[in-house]
Scaffold this motif. Sequence first.
Motif, PDB file in Angstrom:
ATOM      1  N   UNK A   1       0.722  -1.230   0.035  1.00  0.00           N
ATOM      2  CA  UNK A   1      -0.150   0.240  -0.132  1.00  0.00           C
ATOM      3  C   UNK A   1       1.231   1.321   0.138  1.00  0.00           C
ATOM      4  N   UNK A   2       2.268   1.483   0.487  1.00  0.00           N
ATOM      5  CA  UNK A   2       2.820   2.605   0.523  1.00  0.00           C
ATOM      6  C   UNK A   2       3.484   2.386  -0.591  1.00  0.00           C
ATOM      7  N   UNK A   3       4.355   2.048  -1.498  1.00  0.00           N
ATOM      8  CA  UNK A   3       3.921   2.209  -3.044  1.00  0.00           C
ATOM      9  C   UNK A   3       2.845   2.134  -3.903  1.00  0.00           C
ATOM     10  N   UNK A   4       1.399   1.616  -3.715  1.00  0.00           N
ATOM     11  CA  UNK A   4       0.545   2.390  -4.164  1.00  0.00           C
ATOM     12  C   UNK A   4       0.186   3.798  -3.988  1.00  0.00           C
ATOM     13  N   UNK A   5       0.570   4.121  -3.082  1.00  0.00           N
ATOM     14  CA  UNK A   5       0.518   5.365  -2.390  1.00  0.00           C
ATOM     15  C   UNK A   5       0.744   6.247  -2.377  1.00  0.00           C
ATOM     16  N   UNK A   6       1.942   5.730  -3.363  1.00  0.00           N
ATOM     17  CA  UNK A   6       2.971   6.728  -4.055  1.00  0.00           C
ATOM     18  C   UNK A   6       2.692   6.878  -5.767  1.00  0.00           C
ATOM     19  N   UNK A   7       2.824   5.986  -6.129  1.00  0.00           N
ATOM     20  CA  UNK A   7       3.000   6.478  -7.378  1.00  0.00           C
ATOM     21  C   UNK A   7       1.662   6.793  -7.617  1.00  0.00           C
ATOM     22  N   UNK A   8       0.478   6.428  -6.936  1.00  0.00           N
ATOM     23  CA  UNK A   8      -0.756   7.546  -7.045  1.00  0.00           C
ATOM     24  C   UNK A   8      -0.415   8.824  -6.983  1.00  0.00           C
ATOM     25  N   UNK A   9       0.456   9.550  -6.557  1.00  0.00           N
ATOM     26  CA  UNK A   9       0.066  10.937  -5.747  1.00  0.00           C
ATOM     27  C   UNK A   9       1.286  11.794  -6.739  1.00  0.00           C
ATOM     28  N   UNK A  10       2.630  10.567  -7.259  1.00  0.00           N
ATOM     29  CA  UNK A  10       3.137  11.340  -8.301  1.00  0.00           C
ATOM     30  C   UNK A  10       2.518  11.191  -9.788  1.00  0.00           C
ATOM     31  N   UNK A  11       1.716  10.185  -9.982  1.00  0.00           N
ATOM     32  CA  UNK A  11       0.777   9.887 -11.511  1.00  0.00           C
ATOM     33  C   UNK A  11       0.214  11.158 -11.346  1.00  0.00           C
ATOM     34  N   UNK A  12      -0.828  12.378 -10.342  1.00  0.00           N
ATOM     35  CA  UNK A  12      -2.005  12.878 -10.120  1.00  0.00           C
ATOM     36  C   UNK A  12      -0.833  14.252 -10.300  1.00  0.00           C
ATOM     37  N   UNK A  13       0.476  14.525  -9.734  1.00  0.00           N
ATOM     38  CA  UNK A  13       1.358  15.951  -9.388  1.00  0.00           C
ATOM     39  C   UNK A  13       2.090  15.541 -10.977  1.00  0.00           C
ATOM     40  N   UNK A  14       2.073  14.736 -11.805  1.00  0.00           N
ATOM     41  CA  UNK A  14       2.589  14.344 -13.093  1.00  0.00           C
ATOM     42  C   UNK A  14       2.064  15.139 -14.697  1.00  0.00           C
ATOM     43  N   UNK A  15       0.805  14.078 -14.442  1.00  0.00           N
ATOM     44  CA  UNK A  15       0.237  14.039 -15.780  1.00  0.00           C
ATOM     45  C   UNK A  15      -1.279  14.967 -15.278  1.00  0.00           C
ATOM     46  N   UNK A  16      -1.717  15.367 -16.042  1.00  0.00           N
ATOM     47  CA  UNK A  16      -2.024  16.250 -16.330  1.00  0.00           C
ATOM     48  C   UNK A  16      -4.028  15.543 -16.648  1.00  0.00           C
ATOM     49  N   UNK A  17      -5.232  15.873 -15.729  1.00  0.00           N
ATOM     50  CA  UNK A  17      -6.331  15.527 -16.031  1.00  0.00           C
ATOM     51  C   UNK A  17      -7.037  16.439 -16.981  1.00  0.00           C
ATOM     52  N   UNK A  18      -7.077  16.209 -18.552  1.00  0.00           N
ATOM     53  CA  UNK A  18      -7.598  16.216 -19.515  1.00  0.00           C
ATOM     54  C   UNK A  18      -8.271  16.218 -21.129  1.00  0.00           C
ATOM     55  N   UNK A  19      -8.851  16.863 -21.965  1.00  0.00           N
ATOM     56  CA  UNK A  19     -10.003  16.448 -22.390  1.00  0.00           C
ATOM     57  C   UNK A  19      -9.783  16.915 -23.994  1.00  0.00           C
ATOM     58  N   UNK A  20      -8.548  18.214 -24.355  1.00  0.00           N
ATOM     59  CA  UNK A  20      -8.432  18.565 -24.977  1.00  0.00           C
ATOM     60  C   UNK A  20      -8.556  17.915 -26.160  1.00  0.00           C
TER      61      UNK A  20
ATOM     62  N   UNK B   1      -4.526   9.455  -3.214  1.00  0.00           N
ATOM     63  CA  UNK B   1      -4.259   8.070  -2.636  1.00  0.00           C
ATOM     64  C   UNK B   1      -5.248   7.482  -2.925  1.00  0.00           C
ATOM     65  N   UNK B   2      -5.390   5.614  -2.393  1.00  0.00           N
ATOM     66  CA  UNK B   2      -5.778   4.936  -2.620  1.00  0.00           C
ATOM     67  C   UNK B   2      -6.925   5.403  -1.513  1.00  0.00           C
ATOM     68  N   UNK B   3      -7.630   4.187  -1.289  1.00  0.00           N
ATOM     69  CA  UNK B   3      -9.155   4.732  -0.562  1.00  0.00           C
ATOM     70  C   UNK B   3      -9.832   3.072  -0.170  1.00  0.00           C
ATOM     71  N   UNK B   4      -9.503   2.624   1.205  1.00  0.00           N
ATOM     72  CA  UNK B   4      -9.920   1.622   1.800  1.00  0.00           C
ATOM     73  C   UNK B   4     -11.479   0.997   1.367  1.00  0.00           C
TER      74      UNK B   4
END
Length: 276
Positions: free
Chosen positions: A22-41, A130-133
Amino acid sequence: MTLDLDAYLKRIAYDGPLDADVETLNALHEAHINAVPFENLDVHAGRPVTFSLEDAYDEIVTRAQGGWCFEMNAVFGWALSEIGFDVMRIGAGVRRASLGDEALGNHLALIVRLDRDYLVDVGFGSSQLTAIALEEGVTSHSPLRMALARTEDGYWRLHEGGPGAVMSYDFRAEPANEAQMAASHAWQCTDPNSIFYKTLSAKIRRGSHYFILRGRMLETQMPGRSEQRILDSPVELSEVLSEIFGLEEPELERLWPKICARHKQLFPHASRQSGG
């Protein structure tokens, strides 16, 4: 096309442990949303968008753009599986509370099975940190809160913004109906009534700041406060897309009249104040 896990990890600037916990899962989750924008261009501009992992990978990793739920969670789920996580794609219904079952399949999310089941979602506007139980309760995703509850008809409902918040989606912890999601994907890409077709959107987190772009309106949410800014030209919008979201949209001049018309629908009071 070869999907390269190392290239994906470089894209999200992650160089930490790769244990299936779960520690790695949360770290990856946070890294993704801080690096890759949600967008619909692409959707908003009317460019073809496929329901394909390979094309999503190409957009997000190879071309360093962003994506929406069908792309973001497809790539993230693939990467988690490559690392060794037990991942299940689930189909959800955004605003099923008001739209009914016709909403089902309009959103892709993930369930990751570890010591318990976790809801994982990097594609709901980058709002979940992060992940939600998978249990009822409220979790902090500063500057937002998420509330997970059960519905009377046996679904889970995730509220973005805390208990009872209007923005929500419903899901069951079972494999997605891929045909249903593909049909919804096609509708959202091409139908004039689709919110993604009508409204240019981009969202991303930068530390404790959460940036939300809807056409000409840029909102910055921070713990305890928020700010709004109206963008007055295609040049200004292009600068915001580049500087905040790391995105380029080559057709802003063509899209600007559509963006302005939609702004008047979404923010009539703000439009009168700005003279737009």
